[in-house]
Motif scaffolding. Structure first.
Motif, mmCIF file in Angstrom:
data_model
loop_
_atom_site.group_PDB
_atom_site.id
_atom_site.type_symbol
_atom_site.label_atom_id
_atom_site.label_comp_id
_atom_site.label_asym_id
_atom_site.label_seq_id
_atom_site.Cartn_x
_atom_site.Cartn_y
_atom_site.Cartn_z
ATOM 1 N N ALA A 56 0.920 -1.216 0.111
ATOM 2 C CA ALA A 56 0.023 0.088 0.108
ATOM 3 C C ALA A 56 1.022 1.198 0.020
ATOM 4 O O ALA A 56 0.571 2.272 -0.756
ATOM 5 C CB ALA A 56 -1.019 -0.113 1.156
ATOM 6 N N ALA A 57 1.975 1.262 0.652
ATOM 7 C CA ALA A 57 2.975 2.382 0.866
ATOM 8 C C ALA A 57 3.307 2.694 -0.504
ATOM 9 O O ALA A 57 3.847 4.007 -0.944
ATOM 10 C CB ALA A 57 4.081 2.361 1.953
ATOM 11 N N ALA A 58 3.575 1.578 -1.374
ATOM 12 C CA ALA A 58 4.280 2.157 -3.064
ATOM 13 C C ALA A 58 3.326 3.048 -3.617
ATOM 14 O O ALA A 58 3.903 3.584 -4.409
ATOM 15 C CB ALA A 58 4.290 0.750 -3.508
ATOM 16 N N TYR A 59 2.137 3.249 -3.369
ATOM 17 C CA TYR A 59 1.157 4.073 -4.053
ATOM 18 C C TYR A 59 1.399 5.305 -3.422
ATOM 19 O O TYR A 59 0.860 6.380 -4.104
ATOM 20 C CB TYR A 59 -0.348 3.670 -3.711
ATOM 21 N N HIS A 60 2.195 5.715 -2.333
ATOM 22 C CA HIS A 60 2.227 6.945 -1.444
ATOM 23 C C HIS A 60 3.514 7.340 -1.653
ATOM 24 O O HIS A 60 4.097 7.653 -0.379
ATOM 25 C CB HIS A 60 1.205 6.803 -0.443
ATOM 26 N N PRO A 61 4.358 7.567 -2.815
ATOM 27 C CA PRO A 61 6.009 7.866 -2.393
ATOM 28 C C PRO A 61 6.183 9.239 -2.022
ATOM 29 O O PRO A 61 5.263 10.178 -2.583
ATOM 30 C CB PRO A 61 6.510 7.709 -3.892
ATOM 31 N N GLY A 62 6.844 9.820 -1.194
ATOM 32 C CA GLY A 62 6.969 11.225 -0.829
ATOM 33 C C GLY A 62 6.142 11.736 0.020
ATOM 34 O O GLY A 62 6.336 12.624 0.567
ATOM 35 N N ASN A 63 5.035 10.855 0.590
ATOM 36 C CA ASN A 63 4.185 11.221 1.469
ATOM 37 C C ASN A 63 4.609 10.542 2.850
ATOM 38 O O ASN A 63 5.093 9.562 2.847
ATOM 39 C CB ASN A 63 2.659 10.772 1.186
ATOM 40 N N LYS A 64 4.098 11.286 3.957
ATOM 41 C CA LYS A 64 4.458 10.879 5.429
ATOM 42 C C LYS A 64 3.165 9.966 5.596
ATOM 43 O O LYS A 64 2.085 10.734 6.126
ATOM 44 C CB LYS A 64 4.551 12.185 6.280
ATOM 45 N N ILE A 65 3.317 8.903 6.024
ATOM 46 C CA ILE A 65 2.182 7.869 6.326
ATOM 47 C C ILE A 65 2.303 7.967 8.009
ATOM 48 O O ILE A 65 3.318 7.556 8.357
ATOM 49 C CB ILE A 65 2.559 6.646 5.929
ATOM 50 N N THR A 66 1.164 8.101 8.395
ATOM 51 C CA THR A 66 0.766 8.096 9.706
ATOM 52 C C THR A 66 0.064 6.961 10.592
ATOM 53 O O THR A 66 0.481 6.721 11.300
ATOM 54 C CB THR A 66 0.000 9.275 10.268
ATOM 55 N N ASP A 67 -0.377 5.964 9.539
ATOM 56 C CA ASP A 67 -1.078 5.030 10.024
ATOM 57 C C ASP A 67 -1.688 4.070 9.006
ATOM 58 O O ASP A 67 -2.066 4.560 7.922
ATOM 59 C CB ASP A 67 -2.472 5.460 10.842
ATOM 60 N N TYR A 68 -2.096 2.602 9.270
ATOM 61 C CA TYR A 68 -2.756 1.907 8.448
ATOM 62 C C TYR A 68 -3.741 1.107 9.238
ATOM 63 O O TYR A 68 -3.783 0.948 10.471
ATOM 64 C CB TYR A 68 -1.506 0.525 8.018
#
Length: 245
Positions: free
Chosen positions: A196-208
């Protein structure tokens, strides 16, 4: 109450008037119980043995709010299928299923999750200052599980005022499913997060948030991964991704 004058014993303490919750509950056909260990009072609607014609009309009107012509549903017109909220006594519901839907139905083959969008009792203070006790609304989600995976096969029962009134069909059983030959996915939650993280490069992921399921129509294991992240512009965003496992 209902145009009938009722006298209650009250208490005057330091200039304030108090009434017993238990007395008020009994008048409104609620059962009041006290849990001394949790220091908590609970109110539950008492089901009447003989429902009045007025109550029948009210129930039949209320159930119309939940009828959807796009879905396969059964309206239970007879007001004799009772269920007490949170009691987990599904005997009458199970009997109805056996007599009207599937004679081999066994509630123990399913997992039942119950929730009530209104709570046990909802007090609504209107513009006139009157307190109105809303009828409790309970939803029973009856699902078949394949291992630890919640499947799409099952039913949804709407309980109004302590009576089961509407059954929604979810996906039906797939005869091609053979549990002895099924292979469960080996992918871990961490691997799903990476996908899932591969769809959001450059963004700061906070939670799943990961929800695994089994699609009875396609006989496939699936996962829905919700990703909460902060964009480069500082916006908080949530996006979901479906994966076939």
């Amino acid at each position: 109450m209902n145009e009938v004058k009722i006298t209650l014993s009250g208490y005057n303490i330091n200039g304030y008037h108090y009434f017993s919750v238990r007395d008020i509950a009994e008048i409104a056909d609620f059962e009041c119980t006290w849990d001394k260990d949790k220091n908590t009072m609970s109110l539950h609607k008492v089901l009447k043995e003989n429902i009045s014609q007025e109550d029948i009309n009210n129930l039949n009107e209320l159930v119309k709010e939940y009828i959807d012509d796009r879905r396969k549903q059964i309206v239970i017109n007879d007001n004799d299928i009772r269920y007490v909220a949170k009691s987990k006594n599904y005997d009458e519901i199970e009997s109805y299923f056996k007599n009207n839907i599937n004679r081999d139905f066994n509630i123990n083959d399913f997992v039942v999750e119950e929730y009530s969008p209104l709570g046990d009792v909802v007090i609504d203070t209107t513009d006139t200052g009157n307190n109105v006790i809303q009828l409790p609304l309970n939803m029973l989600d009856i699902r078949y599980y394949v291992g630890e995976y919640r499947s799409s096969y099952g039913y949804h029962v709407t309980v109004i005022h302590g009576y089961a009134k509407l059954i929604d069909y979810l996906d039906e059983w797939n005869n091609d499913l053979h549990l002895d030959n099924i292979k469960f996915p080996t992918i871990s939650d961490e691997e799903l997060k990476q996908k899932a993280a591969a769809y959001h490069p450059g963004n700061k992921i906070t939670d799943y948030n990961i929800v695994r399921s089994f699609d009875m129509k396609t006989l496939s294991f699936e996962a829905y991964v919700s990703v909460n992240f902060i964009t480069k512009d500082g916006y908080y965003v949530s996006e979901g991704h479906n994966f076939t496992l």
